[in-house]
Design an enzyme around this catalytic site. Structure first.
Site, PDB file in Angstrom:
ATOM      1  N   ARG A   1      17.576  -7.305  15.305  1.00 18.22           N
ATOM      2  CA  ARG A   1      17.504  -7.307  16.760  1.00 18.22           C
ATOM      3  C   ARG A   1      16.688  -8.509  17.210  1.00 18.22           C
ATOM      4  O   ARG A   1      15.627  -8.792  16.651  1.00 18.22           O
ATOM      5  CB  ARG A   1      16.864  -6.028  17.301  1.00 18.22           C
ATOM      6  CG  ARG A   1      16.811  -5.994  18.831  1.00 18.22           C
ATOM      7  CD  ARG A   1      16.222  -4.691  19.353  1.00 18.22           C
ATOM      8  NE  ARG A   1      16.157  -4.690  20.811  1.00 18.22           N
ATOM      9  CZ  ARG A   1      17.176  -4.396  21.603  1.00 18.22           C
ATOM     10  NH1 ARG A   1      18.346  -4.066  21.068  1.00 18.22           N
ATOM     11  NH2 ARG A   1      17.049  -4.426  22.908  1.00 18.22           N
TER      12      ARG A   1
ATOM     13  N   GLU B   1      -0.668  -2.004   5.181  1.00 17.09           N
ATOM     14  CA  GLU B   1       0.201  -1.977   6.367  1.00 17.09           C
ATOM     15  C   GLU B   1       0.176  -0.621   7.043  1.00 17.09           C
ATOM     16  O   GLU B   1       0.334  -0.516   8.260  1.00 17.09           O
ATOM     17  CB  GLU B   1       1.642  -2.322   5.967  1.00 17.09           C
ATOM     18  CG  GLU B   1       2.605  -2.432   7.146  1.00 17.09           C
ATOM     19  CD  GLU B   1       3.158  -1.094   7.640  1.00 17.09           C
ATOM     20  OE1 GLU B   1       3.445  -0.972   8.842  1.00 17.09           O
ATOM     21  OE2 GLU B   1       3.298  -0.158   6.816  1.00 17.09           O
ATOM     22  N   GLU B   2      -0.058   0.440   6.257  1.00 17.94           N
ATOM     23  CA  GLU B   2       0.109   1.799   6.764  1.00 17.94           C
ATOM     24  C   GLU B   2      -1.034   2.275   7.662  1.00 17.94           C
ATOM     25  O   GLU B   2      -0.878   3.257   8.377  1.00 17.94           O
ATOM     26  CB  GLU B   2       0.243   2.788   5.590  1.00 17.94           C
ATOM     27  CG  GLU B   2       1.510   2.626   4.770  1.00 17.94           C
ATOM     28  CD  GLU B   2       2.755   3.129   5.470  1.00 17.94           C
ATOM     29  OE1 GLU B   2       2.646   3.566   6.633  1.00 17.94           O
ATOM     30  OE2 GLU B   2       3.828   3.075   4.854  1.00 17.94           O
TER      31      GLU B   2
ATOM     32  N   ASP C   1       0.825  -1.205   0.000  1.00 22.39           N
ATOM     33  CA  ASP C   1       0.000   0.000   0.000  1.00 22.39           C
ATOM     34  C   ASP C   1       0.864   1.262   0.000  1.00 22.39           C
ATOM     35  O   ASP C   1       2.035   1.244   0.365  1.00 22.39           O
ATOM     36  CB  ASP C   1      -0.951   0.011   1.200  1.00 22.39           C
ATOM     37  CG  ASP C   1      -0.222  -0.146   2.535  1.00 22.39           C
ATOM     38  OD1 ASP C   1       0.809  -0.844   2.570  1.00 22.39           O
ATOM     39  OD2 ASP C   1      -0.683   0.409   3.544  1.00 22.39           O
TER      40      ASP C   1
ATOM     41  N   HIS D   1       8.097   8.614   4.487  1.00 24.53           N
ATOM     42  CA  HIS D   1       6.872   9.410   4.570  1.00 24.53           C
ATOM     43  C   HIS D   1       7.110  10.873   4.196  1.00 24.53           C
ATOM     44  O   HIS D   1       6.288  11.734   4.510  1.00 24.53           O
ATOM     45  CB  HIS D   1       6.218   9.306   5.953  1.00 24.53           C
ATOM     46  CG  HIS D   1       5.739   7.927   6.295  1.00 24.53           C
ATOM     47  ND1 HIS D   1       4.701   7.690   7.184  1.00 24.53           N
ATOM     48  CD2 HIS D   1       6.114   6.699   5.870  1.00 24.53           C
ATOM     49  CE1 HIS D   1       4.498   6.386   7.283  1.00 24.53           C
ATOM     50  NE2 HIS D   1       5.353   5.761   6.506  1.00 24.53           N
TER      51      HIS D   1
END
Length: 391
Positions: A177, A138-139, A80, A363
């Site tokens: 991580r 996802e956003e 997206d 963004h």
């Protein structure tokens, strides 16, 4: 196994770039990615790869069935875009006003599509099944991951891997991580209800802007004075809405913000503290309020064994020049939902070109990334899948 994988991916690099640029020119917002989903499904259909459409919404799932029996591993890419005007001066600039791929999801999709093509070509050598999850939305919470999981995209999956192209880190760097790596991402809205009036007679009003302004400052005390300083937390106001003429005192004002945490107890405490402070500020100003708190994505917590596998794989990919364990990031990712269901890990693939000294962040209206990073991402994910199936 990895040598033919790498050679084939390199041979299709130009196609990968072409796919990414096409998607960049034709972005679609979260939950509206109908043509993008069709493009993805049609790509697999042309290869005669089994593909399922409309999985949990606009999701697409393809499966590579190996020639030998074995476990099942999943790879995920999101597709997206964002409600941002593309301000780059490039040939592949977005053609959709007010919408652009400003986070690299077009690159994620191009990487996984071409990787899927290569894995299909060498499928007879694969022991097991590789599930290619192309996720929508996802956003924007609630996101596409949770609905795709509910629709069965993880059925039979033993482990899952995902990566995010990271345009502010150099191409060639892999960041990982074990444990929490991305935060829970929540949203809250507060509407202050005062009493509007003439700007020349403030004493006859209850100024919602003044109350909301006091509230913005008061909320800063939550992290600094109410949360254990050893627990990471963020409370940010992203929107302050009170649209009036210059000579009108606002009747209402709305604050919209986000909360980022890793600890569930801290998450709950902040939710309660926001309302407690709002109630107190409004009581002092003799105003009313409405408050809603929406829990978004949970913290993204990587599993140890799969994260170690990514570190080992990074050492095999010649284009990887640096492997770095990073501190947790306060950004959110709905990949977290997959990791609540099956084992796996999520890592970052650097995508800043060497000649770019000050890259635009994710963004941003002029966001872009080094397309060579897509090849690294594809090699990393492909090797992760094959290594997991053969270990």
């Amino acid at each position: 196994m990895n040598i033919p994988l790498y050679e084939r991916l390199e041979a299709y690099y130009d196609e990968m770039v072409s796919i990414r640029r096409y998607l960049h020119q034709h972005p679609e917002l979260s939950f509206q990615e109908y043509q993008t989903a069709k493009y993805i499904a049609d790509y697999y259909k042309a290869l005669h790869v089994p593909v399922q459409e409309q999985v949990g919404g606009n999701g697409v799932v393809a499966k590579i069935h190996g020639g030998k029996p074995g476990k099942t591993v999943a790879l995920r890419a999101d597709f997206d875009a964002l409600p941002i005007q593309d301000e780059k001066d490039v040939p592949y600039k977005s053609t959709v006003p007010g919408v652009m791929h400003a986070c690299g999801h077009d690159g994620h999709t191009a990487s996984l599509l071409v990787l899927g093509k290569v894995l299909h070509e060498i499928r007879e050598e694969i022991a097991g099944t590789i599930v290619l999850i192309h996720q929508h939305a996802e956003e924007y919470a609630p996101g596409g991951a949770i609905s795709m999981i509910e629709a069965g995209c993880l059925e039979g999956v033993d482990a899952i891997f995902g990566t995010h192209l990271w345009a502010t880190e150099p191409t060639g760097k892999i960041q990982y991580r074990t444990g929490p790596i991305m935060a829970a991402a929540d949203r809250f809205e507060i509407t202050i209800k005062g009493m509007g009036g003439h700007g020349a007679e403030p004493h006859r009003t209850k100024d919602a802007i003044v109350v909301a302004s006091q509230l913005v400052l008061a909320l800063q005390q939550i992290v600094s004075r109410r949360v254990n300083p050893l627990q990471p937390a963020v409370v940010s106001i992203g929107s302050f809405i009170a649209d009036n003429a210059f000579n009108i005192i606002a009747d209402t004002a709305k604050l919209i913000g986000t909360v980022r945490t890793f600890d569930e107890a801290v998450r709950d405490e902040i939710e309660k503290e926001i309302e407690r402070i709002t109630k107190g500020v409004c009581l002092a100003a003799d105003c009313l309020y409405e408050y809603t708190y929406t829990k978004g994505y949970p913290p993204l917590v990587n599993h140890e064994e799969e994260t170690k596998l990514i570190v080992d794989i990074a050492k095999q990919v010649s284009e990887v020049t640096m492997i770095e364990e990073v501190e947790p990031r306060m950004g959110g990712e709905d990949f977290a939902y997959y990791l609540q269901k099956v084992r796996g890990t999520f890592f970052f693939t650097g995508a800043k070109a060497e000649e770019v000294s000050s890259p635009f962040p994710h963004h941003h209206p002029r966001f872009d990334f080094d397309e060579r990073a897509m090849l690294i991402a594809a090699k990393m994910l492909g090797t992760a899948a094959l290594s997991y199936l053969t270990k």
